[in-house]
Design an enzyme around this catalytic site. Structure first.
Site, PDB file in Angstrom:
ATOM      1  N   SER A   1      -3.412 -11.453 -10.851  1.00  0.00           N
ATOM      2  CA  SER A   1      -3.820 -12.148 -12.071  1.00  0.00           C
ATOM      3  C   SER A   1      -4.274 -11.150 -13.128  1.00  0.00           C
ATOM      4  O   SER A   1      -4.031 -11.354 -14.322  1.00  0.00           O
ATOM      5  CB  SER A   1      -4.937 -13.148 -11.761  1.00  0.00           C
ATOM      6  OG  SER A   1      -6.015 -12.494 -11.140  1.00  0.00           O
TER       7      SER A   1
ATOM      8  N   HIS B   1       0.839  -1.204   0.000  1.00  0.00           N
ATOM      9  CA  HIS B   1       0.000   0.000   0.000  1.00  0.00           C
ATOM     10  C   HIS B   1       0.876   1.256   0.000  1.00  0.00           C
ATOM     11  O   HIS B   1       0.522   2.284   0.566  1.00  0.00           O
ATOM     12  CB  HIS B   1      -0.975   0.006   1.186  1.00  0.00           C
ATOM     13  CG  HIS B   1      -2.070  -1.008   1.020  1.00  0.00           C
ATOM     14  ND1 HIS B   1      -3.193  -0.775   0.276  1.00  0.00           N
ATOM     15  CD2 HIS B   1      -2.195  -2.275   1.491  1.00  0.00           C
ATOM     16  CE1 HIS B   1      -3.976  -1.852   0.300  1.00  0.00           C
ATOM     17  NE2 HIS B   1      -3.391  -2.780   1.024  1.00  0.00           N
ATOM     18  N   THR B   2       2.035   1.134  -0.604  1.00  0.00           N
ATOM     19  CA  THR B   2       2.942   2.276  -0.710  1.00  0.00           C
ATOM     20  C   THR B   2       3.018   2.801  -2.144  1.00  0.00           C
ATOM     21  O   THR B   2       3.393   3.950  -2.347  1.00  0.00           O
ATOM     22  CB  THR B   2       4.366   1.883  -0.261  1.00  0.00           C
ATOM     23  OG1 THR B   2       4.723   0.669  -0.929  1.00  0.00           O
ATOM     24  CG2 THR B   2       4.431   1.661   1.232  1.00  0.00           C
ATOM     25  N   ASP B   3       2.647   1.966  -3.127  1.00  0.00           N
ATOM     26  CA  ASP B   3       2.845   2.421  -4.524  1.00  0.00           C
ATOM     27  C   ASP B   3       1.999   3.644  -4.850  1.00  0.00           C
ATOM     28  O   ASP B   3       2.468   4.579  -5.491  1.00  0.00           O
ATOM     29  CB  ASP B   3       2.664   1.279  -5.551  1.00  0.00           C
ATOM     30  CG  ASP B   3       1.324   0.574  -5.536  1.00  0.00           C
ATOM     31  OD1 ASP B   3       0.486   0.870  -4.654  1.00  0.00           O
ATOM     32  OD2 ASP B   3       1.114  -0.291  -6.420  1.00  0.00           O
TER      33      ASP B   3
ATOM     34  N   ASP C   1       2.028  -3.797  -9.741  1.00  0.00           N
ATOM     35  CA  ASP C   1       1.748  -5.118 -10.319  1.00  0.00           C
ATOM     36  C   ASP C   1       2.096  -5.172 -11.798  1.00  0.00           C
ATOM     37  O   ASP C   1       2.758  -6.097 -12.274  1.00  0.00           O
ATOM     38  CB  ASP C   1       0.267  -5.472 -10.137  1.00  0.00           C
ATOM     39  CG  ASP C   1      -0.186  -5.366  -8.685  1.00  0.00           C
ATOM     40  OD1 ASP C   1       0.691  -5.290  -7.801  1.00  0.00           O
ATOM     41  OD2 ASP C   1      -1.404  -5.346  -8.445  1.00  0.00           O
TER      42      ASP C   1
HETATM   43  C1  GLA Z   1      -2.965  -4.173  -5.168  1.00  0.00           C
HETATM   44  C2  GLA Z   1      -2.707  -3.040  -6.152  1.00  0.00           C
HETATM   45  C3  GLA Z   1      -1.258  -2.575  -6.080  1.00  0.00           C
HETATM   46  C4  GLA Z   1      -0.852  -2.252  -4.645  1.00  0.00           C
HETATM   47  C5  GLA Z   1      -1.234  -3.400  -3.717  1.00  0.00           C
HETATM   48  C6  GLA Z   1      -0.980  -3.070  -2.272  1.00  0.00           C
HETATM   49  O1  GLA Z   1      -2.231  -5.296  -5.546  1.00  0.00           O
HETATM   50  O2  GLA Z   1      -2.984  -3.472  -7.464  1.00  0.00           O
HETATM   51  O3  GLA Z   1      -1.070  -1.461  -6.909  1.00  0.00           O
HETATM   52  O4  GLA Z   1      -1.417  -1.045  -4.223  1.00  0.00           O
HETATM   53  O5  GLA Z   1      -2.594  -3.769  -3.858  1.00  0.00           O
HETATM   54  O6  GLA Z   1       0.381  -2.875  -2.058  1.00  0.00           O
END
Ligand code: GLA
Length: 390
Positions: free
Chosen positions: A133, A41-43, A178
């Site tokens: 996915s 939850h940092t991106d 991701d």
């Molecule tokens: C999901 C989102 C990512 C990221 C994570 C938490 O996977 O797609 O962008 O925010 O949650 O780190």
């Protein structure tokens, strides 16, 4: 060289393509799912993440068409969808095809000329389990369009197109992690990504440990709505802190000391959310240094701290994730374990010594069953290369 199960999947995909389109595909692309080792939850706070691309992937076989139609066959669903490249919008009837529609839309919005294509796809990335996915599907689609149309697009830009597709066509306001690692991961390495500048480095994984993913089997019903709420709380923290720290643009710019000093400006819950993000940013460089030194124990400690903060401050864990993390921590050869991805179900990621894998698997499955009555799936992962044409 693809391993035997990958070879088998490619053979089935070829057969499926032939059956549906009466010809051979021109390209077969693979795009991996991911497990994130650190920085959760940092991106979307412009921070740092450290994911690996895993050896579970989407396979996408495609051939160009002479018109502007895209015809897709989803082997796993046994469904076909068709759409024109001039009329791209999300389809409520076939939401699984929205990733392809979105990727096509945003490639064209950047000025890339696309031809129609026939495509068949299959995936062994478990859906809804926090292993990305959907990003793997987007990245596979983008790689196929890129290969068939000789597109001149960098991999970071391609990841951004895929993220836009996820935002606008799948309705998920995700960060960039991701899609980026699915496109740019490297075998045997984690990817350290600065989510503001998109500068990245590959960090070699220490010898003697494996990355093990454990799936709770709980699908993340809350993930969508609560994810949005968390993002909103982070934005609120930035807005309020800007009153005293006018130069900050995101929580990434706030130090733990600044947050401690000005925390009273934030509602209690927003303060806790911010604390998770701010401390995650502060923790990253030391943890990466530990990984580079091969100090698995020190890195594992950072994973544990990250999990505690996701559970207590960010509140994205659930009883099943807790049961898996507790069970993992009871195994002596496990150096660190935490939830991975958005949370609210899905998977944990653990670092486990090579020699302890069998014991880990047995212990975790048995403890999880006793605790929750559920079956955990244990996936011993290899860090793989990002997407590519096979
Ligand atoms: C999901 C989102 C990512 C990221 C994570 C938490 O996977 O797609 O962008 O925010 O949650 O780190």
């Amino acid at each position: 060289m693809p391993n035997s199960s990958l070879r088998q999947r490619i053979t089935s995909l070829h057969a499926d393509f032939r059956e549906h389109f009466g010809s051979e595909p021109a390209v077969v692309v693979r795009a991996p799912g991911r497990a994130n080792l650190l920085g959760e939850h940092t991106d979307y706070n412009d921070g740092f993440v450290l994911p690996i691309a895993i050896d579970r992937c989407v396979l996408f076989a495609a051939a160009p068409r002479t018109d502007r139609q895209v015809v897709l066959h989803a082997l796993d669903l046994d469904e076909t969808a068709a759409f024109g490249l001039d009329e791209l919008a999300p389809s409520p009837a076939q939401p699984w095809s929205n990733y392809q529609r979105g990727v096509a839309h945003f490639l064209q919005a950047r000025g890339h000329r696309l031809r129609g294509m026939n495509a068949a796809l299959t995936s062994d990335v478990p859906i809804g389990s926090g292993l990305s996915s959907s990003a793997a599907v987007e990245v596979a689609t983008a790689f196929a369009f890129r290969a068939l149309n000789n597109l001149d697009i960098s991999l970071p830009d391609l990841a951004l197109v895929c993220q836009q597709a996820e935002h606008e066509f799948a309705g998920v306001p995700c960060g960039i992690m991701d899609q980026f690692v699915s496109a740019l991961g490297r075998r045997g390495h984690a990817l350290l990504l600065d989510c503001r500048s998109l500068a990245y480095e590959h960090v070699v994984l220490p010898p003697g440990v494996r990355v093990v993913v454990c799936d709770t089997g709980v699908r993340r019903e809350l993930a969508g709505s609560e994810y949005r709420v968390r993002r909103g709380q982070c934005e609120e923290a930035v807005r309020r802190l800007q009153a005293v720290l006018p130069d900050i643009r995101a929580l990434r710019d706030v130090t733990p000391e600044q947050l401690a000093e000005h925390g009273a400006l934030l509602p209690e819950i927003v303060h806790r959310r911010a604390r998770h993000v701010v401390h995650s940013t502060a923790r990253m460089s030391e943890a990466v240094a530990a990984l580079r030194r091969g100090a698995a124990a020190a890195f594992g400690q950072a994973m544990r701290e990250c999990h505690a903060s996701l559970r207590d401050d960010y509140e994205v864990s659930c009883p099943e994730l807790e049961a898996l993390v507790d069970a993992a921590n009871e195994v002596a050869g496990c150096t660190g374990s935490r939830l991975t991805g958005a949370g609210f179900g899905g998977c944990t990621v653990s670092l486990v010594a090579d020699g302890a894998i069998a014991e880990f698997e047995q212990h975790v499955v048995q403890r999880y069953r006793a605790q929750t009555g559920r079956e955990a799936a244990v996936i011993v992962c290899a860090a793989e290369d990002g997407a590519g044409v096979i």
